[in-house]
Every structure is written in C-alpha cells, then in structure tokens.
Design a protein around this motif. Sequence first.
Motif, PDB file in Angstrom:
ATOM      1  N   THR A   1      -2.140  -5.360   9.417  1.00 16.76           N
ATOM      2  CA  THR A   1      -1.514  -4.311   8.613  1.00 16.76           C
ATOM      3  C   THR A   1      -0.414  -3.700   9.467  1.00 16.76           C
ATOM      4  O   THR A   1      -0.534  -3.638  10.692  1.00 16.76           O
ATOM      5  CB  THR A   1      -2.546  -3.216   8.238  1.00 16.76           C
TER       6      THR A   1
ATOM      7  N   SER B   1       2.594   1.110   3.584  1.00 14.41           N
ATOM      8  CA  SER B   1       2.174   0.115   4.578  1.00 14.41           C
ATOM      9  C   SER B   1       1.917  -1.220   3.883  1.00 14.41           C
ATOM     10  O   SER B   1       1.815  -1.292   2.653  1.00 14.41           O
ATOM     11  CB  SER B   1       0.926   0.583   5.337  1.00 14.41           C
TER      12      SER B   1
ATOM     13  N   HIS C   1      -0.309  -4.935   4.077  1.00 15.76           N
ATOM     14  CA  HIS C   1      -1.476  -5.604   4.642  1.00 15.76           C
ATOM     15  C   HIS C   1      -1.386  -7.090   4.260  1.00 15.76           C
ATOM     16  O   HIS C   1      -1.204  -7.415   3.089  1.00 15.76           O
ATOM     17  CB  HIS C   1      -2.737  -4.963   4.040  1.00 15.76           C
TER      18      HIS C   1
ATOM     19  N   ASP D   1      -3.257  -2.409  12.387  1.00 19.20           N
ATOM     20  CA  ASP D   1      -4.587  -2.971  12.164  1.00 19.20           C
ATOM     21  C   ASP D   1      -4.536  -4.477  12.437  1.00 19.20           C
ATOM     22  O   ASP D   1      -3.625  -5.147  11.981  1.00 19.20           O
ATOM     23  CB  ASP D   1      -4.894  -2.732  10.669  1.00 19.20           C
TER      24      ASP D   1
ATOM     25  N   SER E   1      -6.216 -11.012   9.465  1.00 23.64           N
ATOM     26  CA  SER E   1      -5.445 -10.033   8.698  1.00 23.64           C
ATOM     27  C   SER E   1      -4.682  -9.109   9.648  1.00 23.64           C
ATOM     28  O   SER E   1      -5.105  -8.897  10.795  1.00 23.64           O
ATOM     29  CB  SER E   1      -6.374  -9.219   7.803  1.00 23.64           C
TER      30      SER E   1
ATOM     31  N   GLU F   1      -8.915  -5.922  10.884  1.00 22.77           N
ATOM     32  CA  GLU F   1      -9.634  -4.695  10.514  1.00 22.77           C
ATOM     33  C   GLU F   1     -10.015  -3.803  11.693  1.00 22.77           C
ATOM     34  O   GLU F   1     -10.779  -2.856  11.545  1.00 22.77           O
ATOM     35  CB  GLU F   1     -10.842  -5.021   9.635  1.00 22.77           C
TER      36      GLU F   1
ATOM     37  N   GLN G   1       0.822  -1.213   0.000  1.00 25.15           N
ATOM     38  CA  GLN G   1       0.000   0.000   0.000  1.00 25.15           C
ATOM     39  C   GLN G   1       0.856   1.264   0.000  1.00 25.15           C
ATOM     40  O   GLN G   1       1.988   1.263   0.486  1.00 25.15           O
ATOM     41  CB  GLN G   1      -0.916  -0.013   1.225  1.00 25.15           C
TER      42      GLN G   1
END
Length: 526
Positions: free
Chosen positions: A427, A412, A414, A440, A425, A443, A354
Amino acid sequence: MAKVLVSDPIDQAGIDILSQVATVDIKIGLSSEELAQIIPEYDALMIRSGSRVTQEIIEAGTQLKIIGRAGVGVDNVDVNAATRKGIVVVNSPEGNTIAAAEHALAMMLALSRYIPDANASVKSGKWDRKSFIGAEVYKKTLGIVGLGKIGSHVATAAKAMGMKLLAYDPFISTERADQLGCRLVEMDVLLQESDYITLHIPKTPETTHLIDAAAIAKMKPNARIINCSRGGIIDETALYNALKEGRIAGAALDVYETEPLGDSPLKSLEKQVILTPHLGASTTEAQVNVAIDVAEQIRDVLLGLPARSAVNIPGLGPDILEELRPYMQLAETLGNLVGQLAGGRVEQLVVKLQGELATNKSQPIVVAALKGLLSQALRERVNYVNASIEAKERGIRVIETRDAGERDYAGSLHLEAKGSLGDHSVTGALLGDSEIRITDIDEFPVNVPPSQHMLFTLHRDMPGIIGKIGSLLGSFNVNIASMQVGRKIVRGDAVMVLSLDDPLPDGILDEITKVSGIRDAYTVTL
Ligand SMILES: NC(=O)c1ccc[n+]([C@@H]2O[C@H](COP(=O)([O-])OP(=O)(O)OC[C@H]3O[C@@H](n4cnc5c(N)ncnc54)[C@H](O)[C@@H]3O)[C@@H](O)[C@H]2O)c1
Ligand SMILES: O=C(O)CC[C@@H](O)C(=O)O
C-alpha cells in the motif's frame, strides 16, 4: 508552421506524413554539438538508432514537444530528461518485429551453411565444395531467450522448419509457451540442451552479459548463438575466446557492446562467425512501417492530439493527466515493487483505490500500476498505452476495487499480486502533493519512501536480528541509507525494509536467508 528535424535516414512515407503539418528539414550525420546548436528551432525530432539524444540536446530544445524513434529501442534517448521537460517520446513497438525475427532466422541458416564465406569463395574465383559442409537445423533444438514479439515469430517459423523449441523467459506463462510449441525451461537447461540459441530480450542490468564465460561453458560444443537483440547481452571477449578455442561452433551477431563495431578480434574469425551492422530492422517494409507509425504520432502531437505509443506520457487529456500524475507515479512505483516481490510470472493483480482516490477515474491508475508491474520484463516497450494489452496477452487478471472509507492519508492505493514467488501486497500514499510513501508491505505497517535499491525481509521479531543483517550487509560493503521494521505484535512476525546505497552483490541474499529468524528475503530495484 511547426518545424520537424529528421536526423537519421527515414523512409519517404514518414516524411510525406510530417510534411502535411510541418516544415521538414532532413539533416543526417550531425554531431551532438551540431544537433544541440540547431535543436532550439524545432518542435519535433525524428530519429532512428544513429542519433544520440542526450540531456544537453533535450535541454537545448526549448521548442521541442516530441521525439519520435522510428524503431523499438529508445536507449539512444535520455527519456528521463525528456519526461522532466514534458517532451513526449514515442516509438514503434511493432513496426520492425518481422524484420528482426527474419534476420535472426537468416543468421541461423547462414551460419549453418557458411553462406557468407562460400559466397566470398566463389566470387574470388574458387570452386571449393569441401570447406563448406554445413549442418541441418531440422530436428535440432533451438533455445529462444525472450519469448516476446520477435521471439514468438522466430518460434513459429522455426517450428515450421521442424526444430524442437526451448524457451527461457521468466515473464511468460507456460500456456503462452505451449501455444508456440516451446518447452519453457530454466536458462541453464536451455544452455545445456540447445544446438542453436537466439536472443530476443531487452538490455537490462539483469541481461547484461547474460551470456558470459560461465554461460558459454554450459553450451554444447556444436552450439551456435545468434544475437539480433541488443549489444552487451553477450560478453564479446568470452565469446571470442570460446570460438577461438573451438568450445562452441559459431556465432552470428547483429548488435555489439559498442556500435559501430571497432577493432574487434571477432572480425579475425572465419566461417564460424557472421557479423552484420545492426541490420535487424533494415527491410523496406519495416522502414515504411516504423516511419509511418512514428510520423503519424508526431503529426498528431503537433496537432494537439494524444500519441498512441508514448514511452513516457500517457495518451490522456492534459487536465486529467495533471491531476492524476502524482497518483500515477505512485501506482507505477507500487506496481513495480509488488511485481518484483511476487516474482516474474504474475497471474493476478488487485488494484484497490482508497480514500479520496476511490472517487477518481480508475483507468489511468490501473494502467500505471500495470506499467510498473510489467516494467521489469518489458522496459521501454511497455507504456501507458499498451500496458493493459500486454497484461492481457500475458494472462494477468486485473481486479479493480474501491473503498472510500477514511484512512490516515487522504488517498491511498493498495495492490495485491499473485505470482510465481507467492502472494504479496503493498500500500502507498502521497505525502504532500507528490512525495511517495510505502505504508504497508504484506499487511505490516511501515512508512518508507521508495529508493532505487531495496531489501525486504520477513522475519521473527526477536532481539539481535537487525544487528545481524546490518553486519552482514556491512561485510559485503553495502551501505544502508535507511531501515525500518514493521510488526503487528511484539515478538511475532515482522518485516524489515532497508533502502540501500548500493545494489546487493550476488550471493548475499542466500546469506541473509540463512540468518536465524529470517523467513524470507527479497531485493527490489526501482
Ligand atoms: N537488431 C535489430 O535491429 C532489432 C530490431 C528490433 C528489435 N530489436 C531488439 O530485440 C529485442 C526484442 O524485441 P521484442 O520486440 O521482441 O521485445 P518484447 O518486449 O516483445 O520481448 C522481450 C521479451 O524478453 C523477455 N525478458 C525480459 N527480461 C528477460 C530476462 N531477463 N530473461 C529472459 N527474458 C526476458 C520479456 O518477458 C519479453 O517477453 C529488444 O532488445 C529490441 O530492442 C533489435
Ligand atoms: O533503427 C534501426 O535500424 C535499429 C532498430 C532496432 O534496433 C530497434 O530497436 O528498433
């Protein structure tokens, strides 16, 4: 000309390769002090398991560019100290696979037929046929703990001898086990049903004393256990007690909690115990393989080329490496974290680059994420070079995506993993040049640095829940270094991320999940 020090016995084939590019000094049996004294002269050090390369030796190696371990395990090298000094550590992950597998098979058969004692009996002048009535392995059940390279070869050979195969390996898919003719089972089932148990796993905090008194108590009275992997996986005191009391039938060991094996009571046991002095890799073929494999890598690095089996540094050009190194560290940490959250058997990893990271080369980042993901299973066996192949062999689907849109951080990463514990997940981003932040989890927004021992909970955001978890950890004498809660809406679902000063003791996770409002809890060791 560069100078290479060889401090353990290495096959001449390796020495010949080194001699093409360097002056080679062979000095076997040096003490740590002697090694530290002479190491400043050398550009490369080549060892087997006999030399212990400590931080002091690495610090003293002012010219040192590479340490080559002619074998698999690099537990005798302080890899972190070498990485900090920019010294490449290479090994030979496959050169002695067949030798170690055949040693385990030889141990199983020798144990079944009392070959060492029968041989000693004949050589002492006796002709005693009654004392050595053995057992057949045909149609017996072999439990293989660790279905990696060596475990897989053992499986293939044992299948051909007509054995039934069980395997325990939390990081291997059922399909892979099926291909090898093994029924993948939990450890307790393997302990309870096997006539023979053979260990082929790395030594990690989880595998240390995996075979302890409680595990041995689950084994059949006719069970025989073989360890040609690493010392310390079996609790030797518990094993001795069980053998002495006849609670299991035999043990064959090649590796020990302390090597060389000192004054161990195991030596007093007779035909039910076979002990060899860490000979798993000691075949002419394996020694040629590992010597060539590692000498070629030392030669390449001394010529300025990348190494193919670097344990600590990727085989990429130095300029790309320098630029991407902090992001690779981020990817490796997040890979390790999401791998543990998703459980051992990960089937899919999505890697999303990202912000400014989206414009970078993705391959080193993906490789670093896979290295992190596989590090719980493979430890030093996984490196930047083999991570993609290892992932492919384990059936892990890798999906890369990019999103160059603006975010809170310049770049970033993820990661999303589908595993045996579900979909998870994470991040993360870099604060400044290299400080990692987890931003994160599943989420839920957070902002925490990674730490060695972490606890994650999924819970309902309600008054009192944080206090309950704090008191529970306190009652187990676990100190909290930092704590953060992430939520999307007030009194909805939330996550709690705790960095702990101490590892979580056994049983506490069950207690945490019983707290009202807690939906799930995970511990992670980074
Ligand atoms: N005796 C010797 O001389 C000798 C020679 C070579 C290798 N070794 C040792 O043999 C062992 C196996 O080597 P390899 O090349 O097959 O390694 P490998 O990495 O190919 O396989 C190890 C397997 O263990 C599994 N594993 C990891 N943690 C586990 C756990 N907690 N429970 C069950 N399974 C787990 C992994 O998923 C992997 O499949 C290593 O410890 C290595 O150092 C010993
Ligand atoms: O050098 C040896 O003989 C030990 C080999 C083995 O334990 C390894 O890790 O490769």
